[in-house]
Design an enzyme around this catalytic site. Structure first.
Site, mmCIF file in Angstrom:
data_model
loop_
_atom_site.group_PDB
_atom_site.id
_atom_site.type_symbol
_atom_site.label_atom_id
_atom_site.label_comp_id
_atom_site.label_asym_id
_atom_site.label_seq_id
_atom_site.Cartn_x
_atom_site.Cartn_y
_atom_site.Cartn_z
ATOM 1 N N ALA A 91 42.876 28.448 38.041
ATOM 2 C CA ALA A 91 43.050 26.994 38.038
ATOM 3 C C ALA A 91 42.135 26.294 37.036
ATOM 4 C CB ALA A 91 42.775 26.468 39.442
ATOM 5 N N HIS A 119 38.899 19.651 37.900
ATOM 6 C CA HIS A 119 37.844 20.626 37.585
ATOM 7 C C HIS A 119 37.238 20.262 36.236
ATOM 8 C CE1 HIS A 119 39.446 23.181 40.747
ATOM 9 N NE2 HIS A 119 40.641 23.120 40.182
ATOM 10 N N ASN A 137 37.170 30.692 43.734
ATOM 11 C CA ASN A 137 37.825 31.316 42.577
ATOM 12 C C ASN A 137 37.438 30.623 41.275
ATOM 13 O OD1 ASN A 137 39.333 33.426 43.891
ATOM 14 N ND2 ASN A 137 40.564 31.802 44.792
HETATM 15 N N1 LIG Z 1 41.876 32.003 40.399
HETATM 16 C C1 LIG Z 1 42.280 30.846 40.906
HETATM 17 O O1 LIG Z 1 41.992 29.779 40.390
HETATM 18 C C2 LIG Z 1 43.128 30.857 42.155
HETATM 19 C C3 LIG Z 1 43.803 29.688 42.537
HETATM 20 C C4 LIG Z 1 44.573 29.730 43.680
HETATM 21 C C5 LIG Z 1 44.653 30.887 44.428
HETATM 22 N N2 LIG Z 1 43.969 31.996 44.030
HETATM 23 C C6 LIG Z 1 44.011 33.234 44.837
HETATM 24 O O2 LIG Z 1 45.336 33.655 44.985
HETATM 25 C C7 LIG Z 1 45.579 33.995 46.339
HETATM 26 C C8 LIG Z 1 47.026 33.727 46.675
HETATM 27 O O3 LIG Z 1 47.310 32.332 46.608
HETATM 28 P P1 LIG Z 1 48.663 31.772 47.266
HETATM 29 O O4 LIG Z 1 48.657 30.296 47.083
HETATM 30 O O5 LIG Z 1 49.829 32.558 46.797
HETATM 31 O O6 LIG Z 1 48.402 32.100 48.825
HETATM 32 P P2 LIG Z 1 49.459 32.234 49.994
HETATM 33 O O7 LIG Z 1 48.700 32.051 51.249
HETATM 34 O O8 LIG Z 1 50.651 31.369 49.735
HETATM 35 O O9 LIG Z 1 49.975 33.755 49.907
HETATM 36 C C9 LIG Z 1 49.152 34.876 50.104
HETATM 37 C C10 LIG Z 1 50.053 36.025 50.557
HETATM 38 O O10 LIG Z 1 49.302 37.249 50.500
HETATM 39 C C11 LIG Z 1 49.608 38.011 51.648
HETATM 40 N N3 LIG Z 1 48.479 38.921 51.884
HETATM 41 C C12 LIG Z 1 47.294 38.659 52.497
HETATM 42 N N4 LIG Z 1 46.504 39.752 52.467
HETATM 43 C C13 LIG Z 1 47.215 40.728 51.852
HETATM 44 C C14 LIG Z 1 46.937 42.070 51.484
HETATM 45 N N5 LIG Z 1 45.764 42.643 51.810
HETATM 46 N N6 LIG Z 1 47.875 42.783 50.811
HETATM 47 C C15 LIG Z 1 49.069 42.212 50.478
HETATM 48 N N7 LIG Z 1 49.400 40.933 50.792
HETATM 49 C C16 LIG Z 1 48.481 40.205 51.469
HETATM 50 C C17 LIG Z 1 49.820 37.002 52.761
HETATM 51 O O11 LIG Z 1 50.609 37.548 53.796
HETATM 52 C C18 LIG Z 1 50.542 35.880 51.994
HETATM 53 O O12 LIG Z 1 51.953 36.085 52.028
HETATM 54 C C19 LIG Z 1 44.580 33.145 47.154
HETATM 55 O O13 LIG Z 1 44.212 33.810 48.341
HETATM 56 C C20 LIG Z 1 43.408 32.981 46.213
HETATM 57 O O14 LIG Z 1 42.403 33.946 46.475
HETATM 58 C C21 LIG Z 1 43.228 32.001 42.913
#
Ligand SMILES: NC(=O)c1ccc[n+]([C@@H]2O[C@H](COP(=O)([O-])OP(=O)(O)OC[C@H]3O[C@@H](n4cnc5c(N)ncnc54)[C@H](O)[C@@H]3O)[C@@H](O)[C@H]2O)c1
Length: 270
Positions: free
Chosen positions: A127, A223, A193
């Site tokens: 992000a 940000h 993150n």
């Molecule tokens: N780098 C960044 O700026 C940034 C920004 C947003 C999100 N993220 C990361 O991305 C991740 C996903 O975001 P999202 O909005 O898609 O979340 P989300 O909650 O919509 O989806 C996460 C999915 O992962 C599944 N999951 C959980 N643990 C798991 C595992 N061990 N193995 C496989 N699947 C698993 C869950 O069941 C869910 O369907 C967040 O948890 C966050 O850590 C990073």
């Protein structure tokens, strides 16, 4: 790696980001690729059924499927449990949950796993932006790096700010946290993150300063990265719209994964 050798993609996490990345890769970047995923909580069973995705029972099963590249968008637990297994098996992984790297022992474990498997751990900018400039600038030394995160007051509900501030009553921009990136990643894990991305690109977790602000004047997650050093100064500001499927996730985070994967397909990398 080039296009011809990325034909099997593994997905950890088929939530808001995972679904969007799958759609983009399967239609735009890698229309001939095959996809496999694990879905330990069954949240994506309808999506897996209605798309051309092989469902694997666990990480080992996914590793046996022999993906050319795995994309993690599942959360910090998946980085700690699944990603080392994949790296040790020689499978490169793009990770979105970069905040997990705030824990130094896990960081070292992942580096060792990548070395053992001769695989790559590919971190996305997520992000946040301007990290390329920050990484370039640090070669000449950085005097200071400050990350400022600004959200509407209600967006801080559920964080430690709730204990010290009446968030619903805030009428002007109010600093709710000031400290190091190391402290911020423990106290404000939902911001971890972006904080980690800035820390890892610049001065590390202990020397990167973080300020978090509840600001009634903004309606998006804003940000800012400010850095200074012998090279000059950087001032980057992003105002992110959320993904339609998850109001807590910036659309740009999904786009940064698409960009990271598409970069692996290019002969000229910019
Ligand atoms: N780098 C960044 O700026 C940034 C920004 C947003 C999100 N993220 C990361 O991305 C991740 C996903 O975001 P999202 O909005 O898609 O979340 P989300 O909650 O919509 O989806 C996460 C999915 O992962 C599944 N999951 C959980 N643990 C798991 C595992 N061990 N193995 C496989 N699947 C698993 C869950 O069941 C869910 O369907 C967040 O948890 C966050 O850590 C990073």
């Amino acid at each position: 790696m080039n296009n011809s050798i990325i034909s099997r993609i593994g997905l950890l996490g088929l939530g808001a980001i995972g679904k969007r990345v799958y759609e983009a890769l399967s239609t735009r970047y890698l229309p001939n690729a095959r996809f496999a995923a694990i879905d330990p909580h069954g949240h994506a069973s309808d999506f897996v059924r209605t798309h051309q995705i092989q469902l694997c029972s666990d990480t080992e099963d996914l590793a046996r499927w022999k993906p050319d590249l795995v994309i993690e968008c599942a959360g910090h637990d998946a980085v700690a449990t699944s990603v080392p297994v994949l790296l040790k098996n020689g499978i490169s992984v793009v990770i979105a949950s970069i905040g997990a790297l705030a824990e130094q022992p896990l960081r070292q474990h992942l580096e060792a796993a990548a070395e053992t498997g001769a695989a790559k751990l590919i971190l996305v900018s997520g992000a946040i932006g301007g990290l390329d400039a920050l990484r370039s600038a640090r070669t000449a030394g950085l005097d200071s790096v400050v990350y400022v995160g600004r959200k509407p007051p209600r967006a801080w509900l559920g964080s430690p700010a709730e204990e010290r501030f009446d968030l619903e009553a805030i009428k002007e921009a109010t600093t709710i946290f000031r400290g190091t990136a190391a402290e911020a990643s423990v106290k404000f894990p939902k911001n971890a993150n972006v904080t980690a991305a800035v820390a890892l690109s610049g001065l590390g977790f202990d020397a990167t300063q973080v300020e978090l602000i509840a600001d009634p004047a903004v309606d998006r997650n804003v940000h800012e990265v400010e850095a200074a050093g012998p090279f000059g100064s950087i001032n980057v500001r992003l105002a992110n719209n959320p993904l339609p499927d998850n109001p807590r996730t910036s659309w740009l985070a999904a786009l940064s994964i698409e960009e990271a994967v598409s970069k692996q397909l290019l002969n000229v990398i910019f």
